[in-house]
Design a protein around this motif. Structure first.
Motif, PDB file in Angstrom:
ATOM      1  N   UNK A 147      30.916  89.153  50.656  1.00  0.00           N
ATOM      2  CA  UNK A 147      32.019  90.014  51.063  1.00  0.00           C
ATOM      3  C   UNK A 147      31.776  91.420  50.524  1.00  0.00           C
ATOM      4  N   UNK A 148      32.365  92.442  51.136  1.00  0.00           N
ATOM      5  CA  UNK A 148      32.173  93.812  50.632  1.00  0.00           C
ATOM      6  C   UNK A 148      33.052  94.080  49.418  1.00  0.00           C
ATOM      7  N   UNK A 250      36.651  89.374  61.895  1.00  0.00           N
ATOM      8  CA  UNK A 250      37.076  88.332  60.965  1.00  0.00           C
ATOM      9  C   UNK A 250      36.874  88.776  59.525  1.00  0.00           C
ATOM     10  N   UNK A 251      35.760  89.478  59.260  1.00  0.00           N
ATOM     11  CA  UNK A 251      35.498  89.974  57.908  1.00  0.00           C
ATOM     12  C   UNK A 251      36.526  91.029  57.510  1.00  0.00           C
ATOM     13  N   UNK A 252      36.954  91.869  58.462  1.00  0.00           N
ATOM     14  CA  UNK A 252      38.000  92.856  58.180  1.00  0.00           C
ATOM     15  C   UNK A 252      39.309  92.165  57.833  1.00  0.00           C
ATOM     16  N   UNK A 253      39.657  91.130  58.597  1.00  0.00           N
ATOM     17  CA  UNK A 253      40.871  90.352  58.298  1.00  0.00           C
ATOM     18  C   UNK A 253      40.790  89.770  56.889  1.00  0.00           C
ATOM     19  N   UNK A 254      39.646  89.175  56.531  1.00  0.00           N
ATOM     20  CA  UNK A 254      39.495  88.571  55.210  1.00  0.00           C
ATOM     21  C   UNK A 254      39.598  89.618  54.102  1.00  0.00           C
ATOM     22  N   UNK A 279      34.930  81.518  50.255  1.00  0.00           N
ATOM     23  CA  UNK A 279      35.246  81.010  51.587  1.00  0.00           C
ATOM     24  C   UNK A 279      34.725  81.961  52.661  1.00  0.00           C
ATOM     25  N   UNK A 280      34.866  83.262  52.424  1.00  0.00           N
ATOM     26  CA  UNK A 280      34.358  84.253  53.378  1.00  0.00           C
ATOM     27  C   UNK A 280      32.831  84.228  53.432  1.00  0.00           C
ATOM     28  N   UNK A 281      32.187  84.019  52.289  1.00  0.00           N
ATOM     29  CA  UNK A 281      30.726  83.909  52.276  1.00  0.00           C
ATOM     30  C   UNK A 281      30.271  82.743  53.160  1.00  0.00           C
ATOM     31  N   UNK A 282      30.972  81.630  53.063  1.00  0.00           N
ATOM     32  CA  UNK A 282      30.620  80.463  53.874  1.00  0.00           C
ATOM     33  C   UNK A 282      30.813  80.752  55.360  1.00  0.00           C
TER      34      UNK A 282
END
Length: 435
Positions: A147-148, A250-254, A279-282
């Motif tokens: 994640x960023x 989806x990454x922006x939402x996370x 969870x985001x990494x997965x």
């Protein structure tokens, strides 16, 4: 292979460990071939964990392993523990597009300062050279799947959302402009999102401000638009570009959800944040596997052991104990036997403040035999009797590198194989460690 459990760890190690050297290519390749054959053809995602960030030989092991996987076993991509949105810059360089030198991507294309590690530069340059050879029909890709976020700060969602808005504008300029006007009015200053104080002080976070809450709603609307228009957008842009835009969305939402969690102060705040990251990494890795599957390829992932292990993660920081499900646990739920993971261990590292392992510890037993590196299948603990591991002690940690975690008895069930190095130096190009 025995059809009954080994009664002692020494029996298991003596029977199944495969010794090798990083400097003997033929022996190394043969060991990798044996491991991949044992794992089977169903594996689509193979992880390699590192026992610590900053182990030089662990990075060299990774590079050699990926080279063999790419040239002999159908792996078309490597995903590393670095920011997902930054990774496209490095991938462009590997593909021969964009910047003409590694120096142009070493900071912008990696998070955590990982671009400055010499082993990462060597990996990327090898991939670029490989891709430049017209004889290699399937070109290699590199991804960041983290994640960023950093331990001390988190990125603004601007980069992720701009990618999605640029995509939508490329296929529907009017819709893209309308969303862009509303979203940019809510983003505010990046410095407010990226304030390091938010990590330890929820009141400093803008994650639940009225503008941030409205931005989360706009992001959901943007995702809903892309989802509802999938048949049309796939035709206009191609499926690969559409899927990439959806993953950025989806990454922006996370990330927005992560910022909202930063602004809360429940008792489990840190564990929740760590769990959201993994969870985001997965999810990022699942996207990468699907993308490479379409090309007939497989993905090799590299990160800290603690991210790729299957079992629940426990981390003691001072007097606090944090628990969460790491990415590996999610990947095991998503892929089942199509996910396999190799954990790493190290015997000694003076540069990293890791002394000789205490007698009776797993590291001491594993490094007692032929080396200097060995691969050994764990069989997920099924061929080790309970008495063999019941009283296994855990070695002391590092006096210099807080990112070093020793093996525990659970490592035998968390990983499919172990890669054990007698010793490692400190990574070339890494920041100085505290003495």
């Amino acid at each position: 292979m025995p059809d009954h459990p080994y009664q002692t760890l020494n029996d298991w190690i003596a029977r199944e460990a495969i010794p090798l050297s990083l400097n003997s290519p033929e022996i190394f390749d043969a060991a990798v071939d044996s491991m991949t054959a044992a794992l089977g053809d169903s594996v689509e995602l193979l992880g390699l964990g590192e026992a610590l960030h900053g182990g030089e030989e662990g990075l060299i092991l990774r590079n050699r392993l990926f080279e063999r996987l790419a040239t002999a076993h159908g792996y078309s991509a490597i995903a590393i523990e670095s920011s997902f949105p930054r990774g496209c810059l490095v991938d462009g360089y590997v593909a021969g597009r964009g910047p003409a030198s590694y120096a142009a991507v070493q900071d912008a294309g990696f998070s955590h300062g990982f671009g400055r590690l010499d082993a990462n530069r060597e990996l990327v340059e090898w991939m670029r050279e490989y891709n430049a050879d017209p004889a290699h029909r399937i070109k290699l890709r590199i991804y960041g799947f983290d994640t960023p976020t950093e331990f001390g700060s988190s990125d603004s969602p601007r980069r992720l959302l701009q990618f999605v808005l640029d995509y939508l504008s490329s296929v529907d300029s009017a819709a893209g402009a309308a969303y862009r006007e509303r979203i940019e009015a809510l983003l505010g200053d990046d410095a407010d999102w990226e304030d390091p104080a938010t990590v330890f002080d929820p009141t400093k976070s803008v994650g639940q401000s009225p503008a941030a809450t409205a931005l989360r709603v706009e992001t959901e609307d943007l995702i809903a638009e892309l989802h509802a228009r999938r048949p049309e957008l796939r035709v206009l842009s191609g499926n690969d570009r559409y899927r990439e835009a959806m993953q950025y969305a989806a990454a922006a939402r996370q990330l927005l959800n992560y910022h909202a969690a930063l602004a809360r102060n429940p008792g489990d705040r840190v564990s929740r944040l760590l769990g959201m990251r993994d969870a985001a990494m997965a999810d990022n890795l699942a996207y990468m596997v699907a993308r490479e599957r379409d090309r007939g390829g497989r993905v090799f992932a590299f990160a800290h052991n603690s991210h790729l292990q299957r079992g629940k993660m426990e981390w003691r920081f001072g007097t606090d104990l944090y628990e969460w499900h790491p990415a590996g646990a999610h990947l095991d739920a998503i892929f089942g036997p199509r996910y396999a993971v190799v954990g790493s261990a190290v015997g000694v590292s003076d540069e990293n403040g890791i002394g000789r392992p205490e007698p009776g510890t797993l590291e001491a037993l594993l490094t007692a035999g032929p080396g200097p590196v060995r691969l050994i299948p764990t069989h997920r603990g099924e061929r080790l009797s309970g008495s063999a591991t019941a009283t296994l002690p855990t070695r002391r940690g590092s006096t210099k590198n807080p990112g070093y975690f020793p093996l525990t008895p659970r490592s035998l069930t968390d990983f499919d194989w172990l890669a054990v190095l007698d010793a490692t130096g400190y990574a070339r190009g890494g920041p100085p460690l505290q003495q």
